[in-house]
Design a protein around this motif. Structure first.
Motif, PDB file in Angstrom:
ATOM      1  N   VAL A 193      39.055  -6.581 -25.447  1.00 39.39           N
ATOM      2  CA  VAL A 193      39.066  -5.747 -26.649  1.00 39.39           C
ATOM      3  C   VAL A 193      37.634  -5.282 -26.919  1.00 39.39           C
ATOM      4  CG1 VAL A 193      39.693  -5.690 -29.104  1.00 39.39           C
ATOM      5  CG2 VAL A 193      40.966  -7.145 -27.513  1.00 39.39           C
ATOM      6  N   PRO A 194      37.421  -4.038 -27.381  1.00 39.53           N
ATOM      7  CA  PRO A 194      36.052  -3.561 -27.603  1.00 39.53           C
ATOM      8  C   PRO A 194      35.177  -4.479 -28.435  1.00 39.53           C
ATOM      9  CG  PRO A 194      37.560  -1.713 -27.706  1.00 39.53           C
ATOM     10  CD  PRO A 194      38.411  -2.948 -27.551  1.00 39.53           C
ATOM     11  N   CYS A 195      35.724  -5.074 -29.518  1.00 38.48           N
ATOM     12  CA  CYS A 195      34.887  -5.964 -30.324  1.00 38.48           C
ATOM     13  C   CYS A 195      34.525  -7.224 -29.547  1.00 38.48           C
ATOM     14  CB  CYS A 195      35.569  -6.312 -31.644  1.00 38.48           C
ATOM     15  SG  CYS A 195      37.142  -7.178 -31.504  1.00 38.48           S
ATOM     16  N   GLY A 196      35.393  -7.648 -28.615  1.00 37.46           N
ATOM     17  CA  GLY A 196      35.088  -8.800 -27.782  1.00 37.46           C
ATOM     18  C   GLY A 196      34.030  -8.478 -26.738  1.00 37.46           C
ATOM     19  N   ALA A 197      34.134  -7.284 -26.155  1.00 38.27           N
ATOM     20  CA  ALA A 197      33.125  -6.859 -25.185  1.00 38.27           C
ATOM     21  C   ALA A 197      31.760  -6.741 -25.852  1.00 38.27           C
ATOM     22  CB  ALA A 197      33.533  -5.524 -24.562  1.00 38.27           C
ATOM     23  N   ASP A 201      42.581  -8.411 -31.850  1.00 39.41           N
ATOM     24  CA  ASP A 201      41.904  -7.328 -32.570  1.00 39.41           C
ATOM     25  C   ASP A 201      41.001  -7.923 -33.636  1.00 39.41           C
ATOM     26  OD1 ASP A 201      43.245  -7.322 -35.291  1.00 39.41           O
ATOM     27  OD2 ASP A 201      45.006  -6.915 -34.061  1.00 39.41           O
ATOM     28  N   VAL A 202      40.110  -7.102 -34.152  1.00 41.91           N
ATOM     29  CA  VAL A 202      39.075  -7.601 -35.052  1.00 41.91           C
ATOM     30  C   VAL A 202      39.648  -8.049 -36.387  1.00 41.91           C
ATOM     31  CG1 VAL A 202      38.499  -5.345 -36.062  1.00 41.91           C
ATOM     32  CG2 VAL A 202      36.715  -7.112 -35.863  1.00 41.91           C
ATOM     33  N   LYS A 203      40.764  -7.458 -36.824  1.00 39.19           N
ATOM     34  CA  LYS A 203      41.359  -7.862 -38.094  1.00 39.19           C
ATOM     35  C   LYS A 203      41.898  -9.289 -38.018  1.00 39.19           C
ATOM     36  CE  LYS A 203      40.662  -4.102 -40.464  1.00 39.19           C
ATOM     37  NZ  LYS A 203      39.641  -4.100 -41.528  1.00 39.19           N
ATOM     38  N   ALA A 204      42.347  -9.705 -36.849  1.00 41.99           N
ATOM     39  CA  ALA A 204      42.818 -11.084 -36.687  1.00 41.99           C
ATOM     40  C   ALA A 204      41.657 -12.063 -36.837  1.00 41.99           C
ATOM     41  CB  ALA A 204      43.499 -11.258 -35.339  1.00 41.99           C
ATOM     42  N   VAL A 205      40.492 -11.691 -36.307  1.00 43.47           N
ATOM     43  CA  VAL A 205      39.295 -12.526 -36.478  1.00 43.47           C
ATOM     44  C   VAL A 205      38.945 -12.604 -37.956  1.00 43.47           C
ATOM     45  CG1 VAL A 205      36.838 -12.750 -35.962  1.00 43.47           C
ATOM     46  CG2 VAL A 205      38.415 -11.972 -34.182  1.00 43.47           C
ATOM     47  N   LEU A 206      38.919 -11.457 -38.610  1.00 43.57           N
ATOM     48  CA  LEU A 206      38.570 -11.409 -40.028  1.00 43.57           C
ATOM     49  C   LEU A 206      39.533 -12.254 -40.860  1.00 43.57           C
ATOM     50  CD1 LEU A 206      36.725 -10.064 -42.178  1.00 43.57           C
ATOM     51  CD2 LEU A 206      38.474  -8.283 -42.369  1.00 43.57           C
TER      52      LEU A 206
END
Length: 255
Positions: free
Chosen positions: A147-151, A172-177
């Motif tokens: 995922v781009p935020c992971g890269a 996805d980044v919302k799951a992290v948030l």
């Protein structure tokens, strides 16, 4: 509860409705549904822009599919009906273009974003930079590498010389948030815009290595878009002065 980002967008978007040439010039005949696939980090801004677009196009409904860019790209490749794709990095858009879903040269970068460390606002973890995330016992979540935020997280951590063993890798980044917001994690790497959208529940810690992992966001109307007229209009809105203002208010950087 209305966030600071939502309030800022509410102040910006009426400009798009009050005789805005960019929206008016993109009117398409009749109604219908415009389907936009967009990176999860665009959720708040694009939802508000979608409402502005609907108001300027009576009878049109904008339907969003937000998620990890790599997941959305796979869905497009598998034939999911979509009119517009907005990705969180150029590499993912290039894959979609390489598969023939976007005409070469049509994608345009409309915003940039960078990472911050998200911490629960009432949390006790003393985190001031990336090196602190490697402390034993600290539960850290990140996006999956594809995922781009992971890269971007991988690039930033490498630049800081930090080897991290995350508690989980999300799609996805919302799951992290969400995990940080709910107190299920002590910290997470998210985009600056996501931390700002949840400012009442998390706080974002900037770190210098984020400059080594800035993501460019491209957008394009898909070649087989069912509503090419509306798709082109939505892309124009996002890239217009009104769209740029909304994005900057949300914490994105101009390209």
């Amino acid at each position: 509860m209305r966030t600071g980002v939502a309030a800022a967008l509410a102040a910006v978007l009426p400009l798009a409705l009050a005789g805005c040439g960019d929206i008016e010039g993109s009117r398409g005949g009749g109604g219908g549904t415009l389907t936009v696939f967009a990176a999860a980090s665009l959720t708040e801004t694009f939802t508000s822009l979608g409402k502005a677009f609907e108001a300027a196009h009576p009878g049109v409904r904008v339907r969003f599919n937000f998620g990890g860019s790599s997941t959305l790209a796979r869905q497009i490749a598998e034939g999911a009906p979509a009119d517009v794709f907005a990705a969180a990095d150029t590499a993912t858009m290039a894959k979609v273009a390489g598969g023939g879903a976007v005409e070469a040269g049509q994608a345009r970068v409309f915003a940039r974003n960078r990472l911050v460390i998200a911490l629960p606002r009432d949390g006790s973890a003393a985190v001031r930079g990336l090196r602190d995330l490697a402390r034993p016992g600290l539960k850290v979540v990140v996006c999956a590498a594809q995922v781009p935020c992971g890269a971007a997280a991988g690039k930033a951590l490498a630049a800081a010389g930090v080897r991290l063993r995350p508690a989980s890798e999300e799609q996805d980044v919302k799951a992290v948030l969400t995990k940080v917001r709910l107190g299920e994690a002590d910290a997470g790497l998210v985009y600056r815009t996501d931390a700002r959208s949840a400012a009442g529940e998390v706080r974002g810690v900037e770190f210098p290595e984020s400059a080594r992992a800035v993501n460019d966001y491209p957008i394009a109307a898909l070649d087989k878009a069912p509503r090419r007229d509306l798709a082109a209009g939505f892309v124009r809105l996002v890239r217009s002065e009104q769209g740029r203002s909304a994005l900057v208010q949300a914490g994105f950087e101009a390209p």
